[in-house]
Structures are given as structure tokens and as C-alpha cells.
Design a protein around this motif. Structure first.
Motif, PDB file in Angstrom:
ATOM      1  N   LEU A   1      46.415   5.576  26.270  1.00 16.56           N
ATOM      2  CA  LEU A   1      47.620   5.905  27.022  1.00 16.56           C
ATOM      3  C   LEU A   1      47.466   7.249  27.720  1.00 16.56           C
ATOM      4  N   LEU A   2      46.921   8.232  27.028  1.00 13.88           N
ATOM      5  CA  LEU A   2      46.749   9.556  27.633  1.00 13.88           C
ATOM      6  C   LEU A   2      45.814   9.491  28.839  1.00 13.88           C
ATOM      7  N   LEU A   3      44.769   8.675  28.733  1.00 12.11           N
ATOM      8  CA  LEU A   3      43.846   8.526  29.854  1.00 12.11           C
ATOM      9  C   LEU A   3      44.520   7.785  31.014  1.00 12.11           C
ATOM     10  N   ASP A   4      45.308   6.759  30.704  1.00 10.98           N
ATOM     11  CA  ASP A   4      46.051   6.050  31.751  1.00 10.98           C
ATOM     12  C   ASP A   4      46.996   6.998  32.478  1.00 10.98           C
ATOM     13  N   LEU A   5      47.703   7.836  31.728  1.00 11.11           N
ATOM     14  CA  LEU A   5      48.644   8.780  32.342  1.00 11.11           C
ATOM     15  C   LEU A   5      47.918   9.803  33.204  1.00 11.11           C
ATOM     16  N   GLU A   6      46.752  10.235  32.740  1.00  9.14           N
ATOM     17  CA  GLU A   6      45.960  11.189  33.529  1.00  9.14           C
ATOM     18  C   GLU A   6      45.531  10.571  34.856  1.00  9.14           C
ATOM     19  N   LYS A   7      45.076   9.326  34.820  1.00 12.71           N
ATOM     20  CA  LYS A   7      44.640   8.659  36.049  1.00 12.71           C
ATOM     21  C   LYS A   7      45.817   8.377  36.979  1.00 12.71           C
TER      22      LYS A   7
ATOM     23  N   PHE B   1      55.159   3.517  16.483  1.00 12.75           N
ATOM     24  CA  PHE B   1      54.080   3.713  17.455  1.00 12.75           C
ATOM     25  C   PHE B   1      54.627   3.598  18.876  1.00 12.75           C
ATOM     26  N   ALA B   2      55.472   2.586  19.114  1.00 12.13           N
ATOM     27  CA  ALA B   2      56.048   2.399  20.450  1.00 12.13           C
ATOM     28  C   ALA B   2      56.912   3.592  20.837  1.00 12.13           C
ATOM     29  N   ALA B   3      57.705   4.102  19.890  1.00 16.90           N
ATOM     30  CA  ALA B   3      58.561   5.258  20.173  1.00 16.90           C
ATOM     31  C   ALA B   3      57.726   6.492  20.494  1.00 16.90           C
ATOM     32  N   ALA B   4      56.636   6.669  19.757  1.00 15.25           N
ATOM     33  CA  ALA B   4      55.753   7.810  20.021  1.00 15.25           C
ATOM     34  C   ALA B   4      55.125   7.699  21.405  1.00 15.25           C
ATOM     35  N   GLN B   5      54.747   6.473  21.797  1.00 16.84           N
ATOM     36  CA  GLN B   5      54.151   6.284  23.127  1.00 16.84           C
ATOM     37  C   GLN B   5      55.182   6.542  24.239  1.00 16.84           C
ATOM     38  N   PHE B   6      56.416   6.146  24.003  1.00 13.91           N
ATOM     39  CA  PHE B   6      57.479   6.432  24.965  1.00 13.91           C
ATOM     40  C   PHE B   6      57.639   7.943  25.138  1.00 13.91           C
TER      41      PHE B   6
ATOM     42  N   ASP C   1      53.002   0.635  38.367  1.00 15.93           N
ATOM     43  CA  ASP C   1      53.512   0.158  37.081  1.00 15.93           C
ATOM     44  C   ASP C   1      52.516   0.434  35.970  1.00 15.93           C
ATOM     45  N   LEU C   2      53.036   0.888  34.826  1.00 11.70           N
ATOM     46  CA  LEU C   2      52.250   1.128  33.620  1.00 11.70           C
ATOM     47  C   LEU C   2      52.917   0.396  32.461  1.00 11.70           C
ATOM     48  N   ILE C   3      52.122  -0.169  31.567  1.00  8.44           N
ATOM     49  CA  ILE C   3      52.637  -0.721  30.314  1.00  8.44           C
ATOM     50  C   ILE C   3      52.131   0.144  29.167  1.00  8.44           C
ATOM     51  N   TYR C   4      53.051   0.596  28.305  1.00  8.93           N
ATOM     52  CA  TYR C   4      52.652   1.344  27.103  1.00  8.93           C
ATOM     53  C   TYR C   4      53.008   0.522  25.861  1.00  8.93           C
TER      54      TYR C   4
ATOM     55  N   ILE D   1      49.611  -2.015  38.110  1.00  9.09           N
ATOM     56  CA  ILE D   1      48.362  -1.538  37.506  1.00  9.09           C
ATOM     57  C   ILE D   1      48.323  -1.872  36.018  1.00  9.09           C
ATOM     58  N   GLN D   2      49.360  -1.530  35.289  1.00  5.49           N
ATOM     59  CA  GLN D   2      49.565  -1.779  33.852  1.00  5.49           C
ATOM     60  C   GLN D   2      48.678  -0.908  32.961  1.00  5.49           C
ATOM     61  N   THR D   3      47.382  -0.883  33.207  1.00  4.03           N
ATOM     62  CA  THR D   3      46.450   0.007  32.521  1.00  4.03           C
ATOM     63  C   THR D   3      45.169   0.072  33.343  1.00  4.03           C
TER      64      THR D   3
END
Length: 374
Positions: free
Chosen positions: A168-174, A212-217, A155-158, A117-119
Motif C-alpha cells: 500500500l505504501l508503495l502504491d501511494l508513493e507511485k 487491518f482494513a482500518a489501519a490501511q484506511f 482509482d486505488l483499492i486498499y 489503476i487499483q494497484t
């Protein structure tokens, strides 16, 4: 025992992907026949025990025709015994998963899908050069569930370029709304030979910064953990112990055989890897020679690989195994390094097993390299 089949074809090239694949499908059927022949030739590579997982990776295995998939599965069944509960996974893109395709995959014996999916964001999917839309992704998962393939991994890419964390928050919700048993979340990595790598080199694209990447992780881990998923490997999350049997075999040093261009194999003593070129692979197979390079693993190689994979997982690395692989040297060499990592809060030692802490997960590769044997 585990079997991996690399299907090196895609309809289009994603801008971030550096796996081996070709968008020229003219040799697909010829290459699948060569892979079937490689299965026959390599059947003695693994010990004579039932396969507990078969994994079609790529590339895009959902591009296989009925005949091509049946050929590979029938050759697998003819040359290996299969555990009755074997996990048979096929990687698929959402745009390939219409009702007819899902039905034929189920009939063929596929019992697990890994869906890229990725996003769900359509604008970002275009930027990544993906072939599907967010709506297609949602529909593909729901169709598979309704038809009967309920063992699904998404699969998701952040760390995708963005001004904030809202996408990212919307992707995680879906993702969570689909209630699948397994999720994989990967940080976008800019590889030099990809389109993104070339854009960065030409100053046409700026990669996201490390903060930013660390925060998204951290957002991803917190969100999925709160939703009931267990982070059993740094990039992988499961409900109800529905871990990927196949990928877990890599992380736990279990034997596996890789078939197809660029595929790797490991039998406990050596590693072999096939040439990452379709024409060279075909030439070798059709000439009756091997497309693989064999590497005899030294004690240092085995220790370092165990650290690199094991420390990423919930199972950690057993000190007794590290000593066994290193002929009794590991604890002696790295006693002070382990103490330093524990004092820093990046590692803990419990019942003779090394674990990376939550604080250390951002630095797992660095921790592994600190413990490598030269």
C-alpha cells in the motif's frame, strides 16, 4: 443537471466487481443504439437547464468505438444544452489507453478520465484479474497528461490481502508521483456474487480483518493529506478544489439522469432505476416500453439518502434541510442521538450543519443508520 451513461461491457470480469456488466461484446453496438434512443425519450426527466457534467461509467467505457462514443455524445448534445465548462468524464482501464485512443477521446470531447489503476503490483493485479500491468498504468497516466487530458482521477483499492502495509505504501508513493488532481481510494469489499465472494464462501480465500482494513484506511488518508490532497468525501481526495462535479452531484442531492442497463436517476421527487439485464433492457427499448422502475421517494427515504451520502462529505448535512425533508421531525426525533454521537467524538455540529469527525469516518455508515428515520 447531470447525465450518467452506463456502458455494461468489459473484456474480463474482475474478481471483486459486482457492478452490472457483460463480457459478451456481441450486442454492444445494438445496446449503444438503444441507449441513444433512451436519451431521446428521457430528455424531459431533468429540468431544462444546462448539463454541468456527463459521466461515462461501467463496465468499461474505454471499449467504445469512435462511432459509438460519437453517437452517445451527439444525442446528448441534440437533446440537452451543455454548460460551456461541462465536465465530461470517461472511465478507462490503463490497457485501453494507448496514444491513439487518448487522442480520439480528446477529439470527441472527453475532458476528464477516471483511470482504474487499483494497484501497481503486478502479482496483485493478476489476483484481481485485471488486464493491465503496473507499468501500463504509469504509462497511461503520463501519456494522457502529455497529450492534453490533464484532468485525471485515479482509482486505488486498499485492504487487499497482504502480510503488512508495504505494498500500500508503495502504491501511494507511485500515485503521488503522477501529480494528478483527483484520487479515489476504496476499501476492498467482498460481495457474495463475485469470484472473491464465492472463494470466501468455499474457504478458498480469507478476507482481511477489520483492524487491518482500518489501519490501511488511516495510512491512506494520512499519506494523501500530507501530500496536499483534501479528503472531501470519505473515499475521494482532490487538490486545488478539483472535486468530481458528477459524483458531488450524487452526494449533494442534485438532479441526474441515468441511461443504460442498471442506471439510476433522481429528480428531487422520485428515483428510477433501469433493469440490470442487457437482454431485458434491449427488449423494453425495442418494444417502445420503459426499462425503468419508478420509486416515489417518501420523506423518510429522502432524509435517509441525504444522511447516507451527505455525512460522507466535507459539506455534511444541514439540519434545516433535514427538518425540511422530514416535515419538521428530524431534530425532535434525533436530538439525543446527535448529542450522544457528539459526546462520543464521532460527530460535530457547526453552524447548523452535521459533520462526521475524523474519528467517526470509520463508522460513517453506522452513524447514518443511527440517524435514519424509520
Amino acid at each position: 443537471m447531470h447525465l450518467y451513461l452506463h456502458i455494461p461491457f468489459c473484456k474480463k470480469a474482475c474478481h471483486y466487481c459486482d457492478f452490472h456488466f457483460s463480457t459478451n461484446l456481441s450486442q454492444k453496438n445494438r445496446l449503444i443504439k438503444a441507449m441513444a434512443e433512451e436519451i431521446r425519450r428521457q430528455k424531459s426527466y431533468l429540468p431544462d437547464e444546462p448539463l454541468t457534467s456527463v459521466y461515462f461509467g461501467g463496465g468499461t467505457p474505454s471499449l467504445l468505438t469512435d462511432q459509438e462514443l460519437d453517437l452517445l455524445l451527439s444525442e446528448t448534445a441534440a437533446n440537452f444544452s451543455l454548460d460551456q465548462k461541462a465536465e465530461i468524464t470517461l472511465e478507462a482501464n490503463p490497457d485501453d489507453l494507448d496514444t491513439a485512443t487518448i487522442l480520439r477521446l480528446l477529439r470527441a470531447g472527453i475532458n476528464r478520465l477516471s483511470i482504474g489503476i487499483q494497484t501497481f503490483d503486478d502479482e496483485m493485479l493478476l489476483f484481481l484479474n485485471r488486464a493491465h500491468t503496473g507499468e501500463q498504468a504509469m504509462n497511461a497516466v503520463r501519456n494522457a497528461q502529455e497529450i492534453g487530458i490533464t484532468n485525471l482521477s485515479l482509482d486505488l483499492i486498499y485492504a487487499l490481502p497482504a502480510p503488512d502495509h508495504s505494498r500500500l505504501l508503495l502504491d501511494l508513493e507511485k500515485l503521488q508521483s503522477l501529480h494528478t488532481q483527483h484520487l479515489s481510494a476504496y476499501c476492498l469489499t467482498i460481495e457474495p456474487e463475485t469470484a472473491f465472494g464465492k472463494w470466501v464462501a468455499q474457504d478458498k480465500m480469507q478476507p482481511v480483518n477489520e483492524e487491518f482494513a482500518a489501519a490501511q484506511f488511516e495510512i491512506t488518508v494520512r499519506s494523501l493529506t500530507d501530500a496536499g490532497y483534501e479528503q472531501y468525501e470519505i473515499s475521494n481526495f482532490a487538490r486545488d478544489n478539483q472535486y468530481s462535479r458528477h459524483n458531488s452531484a450524487y452526494w449533494q442531492r442534485k438532479p441526474y439522469l441515468g441511461i443504460g442497463p442498471s442506471a439510476h436517476s433522481f429528480n428531487g421527487h422520485n428515483r428510477q432505476f433501469n433493469v440490470s439485464n442487457n437482454n431485458q433492457y434491449l427488449a423494453a427499448m425495442e418494444a417502445g416500453t420503459s426499462p425503468a422502475t419508478v420509486e416515489l421517494l417518501t420523506a423518510e427515504d429522502q432524509v435517509n439518502e441525504y444522511l447516507l451520502t451527505g455525512l460522507r462529505t466535507k459539506w455534511g448535512c444541514h439540519l434545516d434541510v433535514l427538518d425540511q425533508l422530514s416535515e419538521g421531525r428530524f431534530r425532535e426525533i434525533h436530538r439525543s442521538t446527535v448529542k450522544e454521537l457528539v459526546a462520543r467524538g464521532w460527530m460535530q455540529v457547526t453552524d447548523g450543519v452535521l459533520f462526521v469527525t475524523d474519528a467517526g469516518k470509520l463508522f460513517a455508515d453506522r452513524i447514518s443508520s443511527d440517524l435514519f428515520l424509520a
